[in-house]
Design a protein around this motif. Structure first.
Motif, PDB file in Angstrom:
ATOM      1  N   GLY A  74       0.784  -1.225   0.000  1.00  0.00           N
ATOM      2  CA  GLY A  74       0.000   0.000   0.000  1.00  0.00           C
ATOM      3  C   GLY A  74       0.817   1.276   0.000  1.00  0.00           C
ATOM      4  O   GLY A  74       0.291   2.341  -0.319  1.00  0.00           O
ATOM      5  N   ALA A  75       2.094   1.206   0.342  1.00  0.00           N
ATOM      6  CA  ALA A  75       2.947   2.396   0.345  1.00  0.00           C
ATOM      7  C   ALA A  75       3.560   2.580  -1.041  1.00  0.00           C
ATOM      8  O   ALA A  75       3.694   1.634  -1.813  1.00  0.00           O
ATOM      9  CB  ALA A  75       4.046   2.257   1.388  1.00  0.00           C
ATOM     10  N   SER A  76       3.922   3.811  -1.365  1.00  0.00           N
ATOM     11  CA  SER A  76       4.534   4.106  -2.659  1.00  0.00           C
ATOM     12  C   SER A  76       6.040   3.914  -2.589  1.00  0.00           C
ATOM     13  O   SER A  76       6.679   4.331  -1.628  1.00  0.00           O
ATOM     14  CB  SER A  76       4.237   5.545  -3.078  1.00  0.00           C
ATOM     15  N   ALA A  77       6.589   3.293  -3.621  1.00  0.00           N
ATOM     16  CA  ALA A  77       8.030   3.085  -3.731  1.00  0.00           C
ATOM     17  C   ALA A  77       8.570   4.001  -4.815  1.00  0.00           C
ATOM     18  O   ALA A  77       7.913   4.221  -5.836  1.00  0.00           O
ATOM     19  CB  ALA A  77       8.329   1.634  -4.086  1.00  0.00           C
ATOM     20  N   SER A  78       9.751   4.520  -4.587  1.00  0.00           N
ATOM     21  CA  SER A  78      10.398   5.335  -5.608  1.00  0.00           C
ATOM     22  C   SER A  78      10.991   4.420  -6.669  1.00  0.00           C
ATOM     23  O   SER A  78      11.683   3.452  -6.352  1.00  0.00           O
ATOM     24  CB  SER A  78      11.515   6.175  -4.993  1.00  0.00           C
ATOM     25  N   ILE A  79      10.685   4.726  -7.917  1.00  0.00           N
ATOM     26  CA  ILE A  79      11.281   4.021  -9.034  1.00  0.00           C
ATOM     27  C   ILE A  79      11.888   5.077  -9.952  1.00  0.00           C
ATOM     28  O   ILE A  79      11.648   6.280  -9.769  1.00  0.00           O
ATOM     29  CB  ILE A  79      10.247   3.154  -9.804  1.00  0.00           C
ATOM     30  N   GLU A  80      12.653   4.648 -10.912  1.00  0.00           N
ATOM     31  CA  GLU A  80      13.274   5.595 -11.828  1.00  0.00           C
ATOM     32  C   GLU A  80      12.192   6.357 -12.596  1.00  0.00           C
ATOM     33  O   GLU A  80      11.427   5.764 -13.347  1.00  0.00           O
ATOM     34  CB  GLU A  80      14.204   4.863 -12.795  1.00  0.00           C
ATOM     35  N   GLY A  86       9.599   8.076 -11.187  1.00  0.00           N
ATOM     36  CA  GLY A  86       8.332   8.288 -10.496  1.00  0.00           C
ATOM     37  C   GLY A  86       8.134   7.368  -9.312  1.00  0.00           C
ATOM     38  O   GLY A  86       9.060   7.061  -8.584  1.00  0.00           O
ATOM     39  N   THR A  87       6.875   6.903  -9.149  1.00  0.00           N
ATOM     40  CA  THR A  87       6.541   6.028  -8.028  1.00  0.00           C
ATOM     41  C   THR A  87       5.724   4.832  -8.502  1.00  0.00           C
ATOM     42  O   THR A  87       5.108   4.864  -9.570  1.00  0.00           O
ATOM     43  CB  THR A  87       5.716   6.773  -6.947  1.00  0.00           C
ATOM     44  N   ALA A  88       5.711   3.792  -7.674  1.00  0.00           N
ATOM     45  CA  ALA A  88       4.895   2.596  -7.913  1.00  0.00           C
ATOM     46  C   ALA A  88       4.258   2.196  -6.596  1.00  0.00           C
ATOM     47  O   ALA A  88       4.871   2.324  -5.535  1.00  0.00           O
ATOM     48  CB  ALA A  88       5.749   1.464  -8.459  1.00  0.00           C
ATOM     49  N   ARG A  89       3.020   1.718  -6.670  1.00  0.00           N
ATOM     50  CA  ARG A  89       2.304   1.313  -5.461  1.00  0.00           C
ATOM     51  C   ARG A  89       1.338   0.197  -5.806  1.00  0.00           C
ATOM     52  O   ARG A  89       0.625   0.251  -6.813  1.00  0.00           O
ATOM     53  CB  ARG A  89       1.534   2.493  -4.900  1.00  0.00           C
ATOM     54  N   ILE A  90       1.283  -0.831  -4.955  1.00  0.00           N
ATOM     55  CA  ILE A  90       0.313  -1.911  -5.137  1.00  0.00           C
ATOM     56  C   ILE A  90      -1.032  -1.433  -4.602  1.00  0.00           C
ATOM     57  O   ILE A  90      -1.153  -1.061  -3.437  1.00  0.00           O
ATOM     58  CB  ILE A  90       0.758  -3.206  -4.426  1.00  0.00           C
ATOM     59  N   ASN A  91      -2.044  -1.420  -5.472  1.00  0.00           N
ATOM     60  CA  ASN A  91      -3.393  -0.996  -5.085  1.00  0.00           C
ATOM     61  C   ASN A  91      -4.282  -2.165  -4.709  1.00  0.00           C
ATOM     62  O   ASN A  91      -5.327  -1.966  -4.102  1.00  0.00           O
ATOM     63  CB  ASN A  91      -4.062  -0.219  -6.219  1.00  0.00           C
ATOM     64  N   GLY A  92      -3.903  -3.377  -5.097  1.00  0.00           N
ATOM     65  CA  GLY A  92      -4.744  -4.519  -4.771  1.00  0.00           C
ATOM     66  C   GLY A  92      -4.108  -5.832  -5.162  1.00  0.00           C
ATOM     67  O   GLY A  92      -3.334  -5.907  -6.115  1.00  0.00           O
TER      68      GLY A  92
END
Length: 181
Positions: A55-61, A63-69
């Motif tokens: 559920g938290a956002s991770a920094s990627i090259e 921008g960001t990525a986050r699992i929503n479900g």
């Protein structure tokens, strides 16, 4: 009458053979115990690689990525819009299928170059598991754009500490919600 020394005393010989067998049995047992101690030590002292909590956002090259479900396919019956032969067959014995929804957001000027087929799931009891199906495939996100990606994986029922890994050492934890009863 003198005892017959031509025939051995079976009681004494039997005890000596049993003692010898017990001594020989100690060798593999002690090796097995030593192996168990070494593996236990390695397992208990291993440092897990850090991953972003569910559920938290991770920094990627870019921008960001986050699992929503994380949704079990066995529970909701979802299928991709196009026909995918591998999803027509049921999951293998001892596994279950999940649909992982990931939101990517481009924050930097160069955006995000995304290839969802490069993601995999790893963890204890699971080698690197490649997706059965992903959407979208390869795409480019411009600064300010967001995209919801869908990835379908077949995961072992007994695997724990599962992490979605992607390019650039992206590690997103799957938590426990994907396990089926």
């Amino acid at each position: 009458m003198a005892p017959d020394i031509s025939t051995p005393d079976t009681d004494t010989t039997g005890r000596a053979a049993a003692r010898r067998r017990r001594k020989l049995l100690l060798i593999p047992l002690s090796l097995l115990c030593a192996l168990g101690l070494v593996l236990g030590y390695l397992f208990l002292t291993a440092k897990p690689e850090a991953s972003t909590p569910l559920g938290a956002s991770a920094s990627i090259e870019g921008g960001t990525a986050r699992i929503n479900g994380i949704i079990s396919l066995e529970r909701d019956g979802w299928l991709p819009p196009e026909h995918v032969h591998v999803l027509d067959e049921g999951p293998s014995a001892g596994t279950h299928r999940v649909r992982i929804l990931v939101q990517f957001t481009a924050l930097e000027g160069k955006g995000i170059t995304l290839d969802t087929s490069q993601f995999s799931v790893t963890g204890l009891g699971a080698n690197s598991i490649r997706p059965l199906w992903t959407s979208p495939g390869k795409t480019q996100l411009q600064q300010g754009d967001s995209l919801n990606a869908t990835m379908v994986f077949e995961l072992p029922n007994q695997a724990v500490a599962l992490v979605l890994e992607g390019p650039g050492n992206t590690r997103l934890s799957l938590g426990l919600s994907h396990h089926t009863a």
